[in-house]
Motif scaffolding. Sequence first.
Motif, PDB file in Angstrom:
ATOM      1  N   GLU A 653     -11.111  -7.993  -8.437  1.00 41.68           N
ATOM      2  CA  GLU A 653     -11.072  -9.009  -7.375  1.00 41.68           C
ATOM      3  C   GLU A 653     -10.631  -8.436  -6.039  1.00 41.68           C
ATOM      4  N   THR A 654      -9.750  -7.439  -6.070  1.00 43.71           N
ATOM      5  CA  THR A 654      -9.249  -6.865  -4.816  1.00 43.71           C
ATOM      6  C   THR A 654      -9.740  -5.437  -4.588  1.00 43.71           C
ATOM      7  N   VAL A 698     -11.059   9.861   9.645  1.00 46.97           N
ATOM      8  CA  VAL A 698     -12.194   9.069  10.127  1.00 46.97           C
ATOM      9  C   VAL A 698     -12.322   9.262  11.635  1.00 46.97           C
ATOM     10  N   ILE A 707      -9.962   7.985  14.522  1.00 51.58           N
ATOM     11  CA  ILE A 707      -9.470   6.630  14.232  1.00 51.58           C
ATOM     12  C   ILE A 707      -8.258   6.696  13.308  1.00 51.58           C
ATOM     13  N   ASP A 713      -3.015   4.298  10.020  1.00 54.32           N
ATOM     14  CA  ASP A 713      -4.387   4.274   9.523  1.00 54.32           C
ATOM     15  C   ASP A 713      -4.737   5.396   8.558  1.00 54.32           C
ATOM     16  N   THR A 777     -10.942   3.641  -1.789  1.00 54.41           N
ATOM     17  CA  THR A 777      -9.972   2.661  -1.276  1.00 54.41           C
ATOM     18  C   THR A 777     -10.310   1.290  -1.849  1.00 54.41           C
ATOM     19  N   LEU A 779     -11.167  -1.368  -0.303  1.00 56.49           N
ATOM     20  CA  LEU A 779     -12.378  -1.850   0.372  1.00 56.49           C
ATOM     21  C   LEU A 779     -13.625  -1.192  -0.220  1.00 56.49           C
ATOM     22  N   TRP A 782     -14.289  -2.414  -3.760  1.00 55.46           N
ATOM     23  CA  TRP A 782     -14.770  -3.802  -3.743  1.00 55.46           C
ATOM     24  C   TRP A 782     -16.222  -3.858  -3.266  1.00 55.46           C
ATOM     25  N   GLN A 783     -16.525  -3.086  -2.224  1.00 52.21           N
ATOM     26  CA  GLN A 783     -17.906  -3.072  -1.720  1.00 52.21           C
ATOM     27  C   GLN A 783     -18.861  -2.504  -2.758  1.00 52.21           C
TER      28      GLN A 783
ATOM     29  N   ASP B 240     -11.477  -3.462  10.200  1.00 51.52           N
ATOM     30  CA  ASP B 240     -11.075  -2.094  10.547  1.00 51.52           C
ATOM     31  C   ASP B 240     -11.474  -1.174   9.399  1.00 51.52           C
ATOM     32  N   ILE B 241     -11.030   0.083   9.453  1.00 56.21           N
ATOM     33  CA  ILE B 241     -11.490   1.035   8.426  1.00 56.21           C
ATOM     34  C   ILE B 241     -10.945   0.688   7.041  1.00 56.21           C
ATOM     35  N   HIS B 242      -9.945  -0.149   6.977  1.00 60.15           N
ATOM     36  CA  HIS B 242      -9.362  -0.500   5.669  1.00 60.15           C
ATOM     37  C   HIS B 242      -9.908  -1.806   5.112  1.00 60.15           C
ATOM     38  N   GLY B 243     -10.449  -2.640   5.975  1.00 64.00           N
ATOM     39  CA  GLY B 243     -10.931  -3.918   5.486  1.00 64.00           C
ATOM     40  C   GLY B 243     -11.926  -4.544   6.438  1.00 64.00           C
ATOM     41  N   SER B 244     -13.142  -4.791   5.940  1.00 71.24           N
ATOM     42  CA  SER B 244     -14.135  -5.489   6.765  1.00 71.24           C
ATOM     43  C   SER B 244     -13.748  -6.969   6.809  1.00 71.24           C
ATOM     44  N   GLU B 246     -15.629  -9.404   5.924  1.00 69.00           N
ATOM     45  CA  GLU B 246     -16.091 -10.010   4.659  1.00 69.00           C
ATOM     46  C   GLU B 246     -15.045  -9.810   3.567  1.00 69.00           C
ATOM     47  N   TYR B 247     -14.508  -8.581   3.505  1.00 71.23           N
ATOM     48  CA  TYR B 247     -13.499  -8.274   2.487  1.00 71.23           C
ATOM     49  C   TYR B 247     -12.265  -9.144   2.700  1.00 71.23           C
ATOM     50  N   HIS B 250     -12.891 -12.675   1.621  1.00 72.76           N
ATOM     51  CA  HIS B 250     -12.847 -12.740   0.154  1.00 72.76           C
ATOM     52  C   HIS B 250     -11.398 -12.716  -0.341  1.00 72.76           C
ATOM     53  N   LEU B 251     -10.595 -11.821   0.256  1.00 74.20           N
ATOM     54  CA  LEU B 251      -9.207 -11.689  -0.195  1.00 74.20           C
ATOM     55  C   LEU B 251      -8.392 -12.950   0.067  1.00 74.20           C
ATOM     56  N   VAL B 254      -8.831 -14.947  -2.972  1.00 76.51           N
ATOM     57  CA  VAL B 254      -8.138 -14.373  -4.139  1.00 76.51           C
ATOM     58  C   VAL B 254      -6.629 -14.549  -3.998  1.00 76.51           C
TER      59      VAL B 254
END
Lengths: 794, 265
Positions: A653-654, A698, A707, A713, A777, A779, A782-783, B240-244, B246-247, B250-251, B254
Amino acid sequence: MTAATGIGARVLRTEDKRFLTGTGRYVDDLPLARATYAYFLRSPHAHARIKSIDVSAAAKMPGVVNIFTGKDLVDAKVGGLICGWTVKDKHGQPHKAPAHPVMAVDTVRYVGDTVAMIVANSHDEAKDAAEAIKVDYDVKPATIDLAKALDKGATEVHPEAPGNLIYDWEIGVKADVDAAFAKAAHVTKLDLVNNRLIPNAMEPRAAAAEYDKGTGHYTLWSTSQNPHVLRLILSAFVLGIPEHKLRVIAPDVGGGFGSKIFCYADETMVCWAASRVGRPIKWTAERSESFQTDCHGRDHVTHAELALDKDGKFLALKVETIANMGAYLSTFSTAVPTYLYATLLAGQYTTPLIYANVKAAVTHTAPVDAYRGAGRPEATFVIETIVSKAAAEMKIDPAELRRKNFIPSTAFPYQTPVALQYDSGNYPPIIDEAMKIADYKGFEARRAEAKSRGMLRGIGFSSYIEACGLAPSQVVGSLGAGVGQWESAQIKFNPTGNVQVMTGAHSHGQGHETTFAQLIHDKLGVPMDQIEIVHGDTATTPFGMGTYGSRSLAVGGSAIVKATEKIIAKGKKVAAHLMEASVADVEFENGTFKVAGTDKSVPLAQVVFAAYVPHNYPHADTEPGMDENAFYDPANFVYPAGTQICELEIDPETGTTEIVAFTAIDDFGNIINPMIVEGQVHGGIVQGVGQALMEGAVYDKSTGQLISGSYMDYTMPRADNFPSFKHGNKHTPCPHNPQGVKGCGEAGAIASPAAVMNAVHNALAPVGVKHVEMPATPLNVWQSIKGAQRQAAE
Amino acid sequence: MYDFAYHRPKSVADAVSLLKSKPEARAMSGGMTLIPTLKQRLARPSDVVDLGGVKELAGIKVEGNNVVVGGMTRHADVAGSAEVKAAIPALAYLAGHIGDPQVRNRGTIGGSVANNDPAADYPGAVVALNATVTTNTRKITADDFFKGLFETALADGELITSISFPKAEKAAYVKVPNPASRYAMVGVFVAKTAAGVRVAVTGAGACVFRVKAMEDALAKNFSSAAIKDIKIPFEGLNSDIHGSSEYRAHLVGVMARRAVDAANK
């Protein structure tokens, strides 16, 4: 020797007392009278032409002592920074070698490229003045994306490297490999990116320098892993200061992981400017500068194919890699994706035919060079992920497929098809032990239990081999290295019987002061508290090659053992004289010389005293003093190997991954201090897991801005990301060095990314995910799950 | 950092008068955001007014149905407070999961709420629990307090003196931390109080926000099943680079379900 302190004992680290009580002395701690402080103005652009630099306002700012730009270095005829390893391409031509000015002259080539040096009475004043420097940039398009760097029309980083290609290199015979593929029952194909990493040593790079006008002597303190090599480069290639007029000191250094091997612009400038300024100069990188300007690691784009017969025997391996060099060729950058990478592609297996093609590309990003494992983690990742993928495709247990292809223990020394000759090893008992400790048999039950909680559980193997203990000089010389890779030692007894041991290796966290002392204690019987290991100062230690490539014990330790043999040989002569016996009858054991078959004995300390106060002494054939030097050039690399098993759970889910168990069984040859070895393995695993799940440099693909330029980050692994590791050893002693040792510093980082990613793929296979790139990661995972669900729905 | 004048007043009145007399002055509570900003030369205040010496601003007390937390109360003190643990355990849990031990022992509730970082944890609790922010001049309700990205209802020279949290019948906070910074990438605070059910989301957008659809569903049936089909639009959420975005969207779903489950335990 006594079990408490000799070889094999878990001796607490001598150096930790000062590290843990804040009494270590690092470069930044140096109290230098009348010191000035340097600050570097760095390029905010990935690629720009410098139209002009106006320092006039800055020069008038309070506290400013001097400002230097690239033009000053041109005027002073300062050389450029060098790449010390010449790789010849597949046509026998040396690699393209673009100029690497110490400070940019007319072009900047990455965000962080050095533009000006400001020297002031304080750090803040230098920084204030930097803000007042006016640089007129003509910003140009930049080449950032490695996968596109070699494409037609990509912006060129250097005129000397057309099409951004540094070399197109190969190993193996492509036609033979292609023929084997034509006959294969199964071919597994893999495309992967080996993610770019930022080293993040705890202590940022730092330098300080002082010039003695009276003698013409320079002293440079630097956070270097190899002060002699740094001095050699600065003297012979960059600054032209005669070697005997330059002293380089690397005092306590807080971690390097490879990033402090290289000769950098900042330390070069600090040294050069010290004589111009006439006062000492100090500089310590800010953390953001470390992110932007420390040499980064890894960064490959790879396509690999493995050919197997119908039973799963490997027939051939084919690998094509584009390796990122960054904007300039750093000190050892060219060797990393060739001789430290492609030569390892046999892994632990009997794969008879291997072909690898490596293209090195320049981009408008920070230079890339050796980082813990340097080439070997990249090789292990290719082999160990493609082997697990082949096992999944052919529905063979991944351990079984590995076992089927292991080099048998009877085959050593084993000549691989990619140049290396493995000296020793016994792989099957290692994987058996790892599977037992990891309870591989019980995995499916654990997976089912996890599923009942909604979690995806996976298990992954990585059976690695590496070549370290760098390195036989003749071999590396024939491959293009600009230096030899022996190591040196000097054992100097003092008249009162205590001993100073000078090594050319350098400790920046590895614990040499303990491990090397254990060697001395074991060989000479001197109590641990009577031994001091001296390293890191070109004025007090013999010329040596420094510490990298898991070489310090296998090469530096061997030099120490050779020197102890000279001490014993000389001591026997003195002892024979003192005991009025024949030298041939004298034996040395537990720190005492004895005459065989008698009760006559004389302790080493007494022999040492006699050597310094030689009133009763064999003057005819023995010089006074007890001070011996040795140099050791290894006959071969050493080949640590092992198997890691990672078990993890993914929350679908995460997308978050939790490592629930991690087992590592290693063959490091004989072990001097198991506690220090475990520490090295733990740290290595953490760095490898960091690469697999968290870390990644990145850059913005159009602007080239970093970045992931801070800890906000850039994800560093933390203690709470890990379970307790299970570690074990299965030794086969190295047959060609005196202690039978192999290296342990990089193994953890070499093996673990594949173990983790194989476990990730194993966990995600039931939901249809085929491939996840590092770092996996939340993200990214999940993707990947979403993507698989979308594909299934279509 | 650039040079600035440093003040350490002992009272709210002195602090306010300092802030009003110097237009470029900045108040500092824990300094968890201001100090890194100064070190990176991203801020150039003429004066820094350190509230660390204002003793009257720190402390926790229970007043009737409310837990009142002083503006300068450290996260570690909220996390460890027996009163908070007894009255609103979710608030103690939230405070105990901010940053790392160093941050929890320096950072303060007033600083966090006044700064209104989109990824801060506390705004979620303030909004979900329908807390009241008390300043040196007035009282502000949670819904009126948070205005946007790093933007609040506070006027220049206005200081948070305390925040009053009504006790909750049920409450829980669950978050997915940013893997690097460990700030909330998405945090959801769910609370059932006398004022009704509230669902507040932090980390996902420019500023803490409520999810009305979830609140309505939970008011009828306070169970995770009641909100399982409620989707959050991703447009406008952080990316950002850790979470779009959409993500993050969704979260939110959840985390909201997990928060409701935790609140029901």
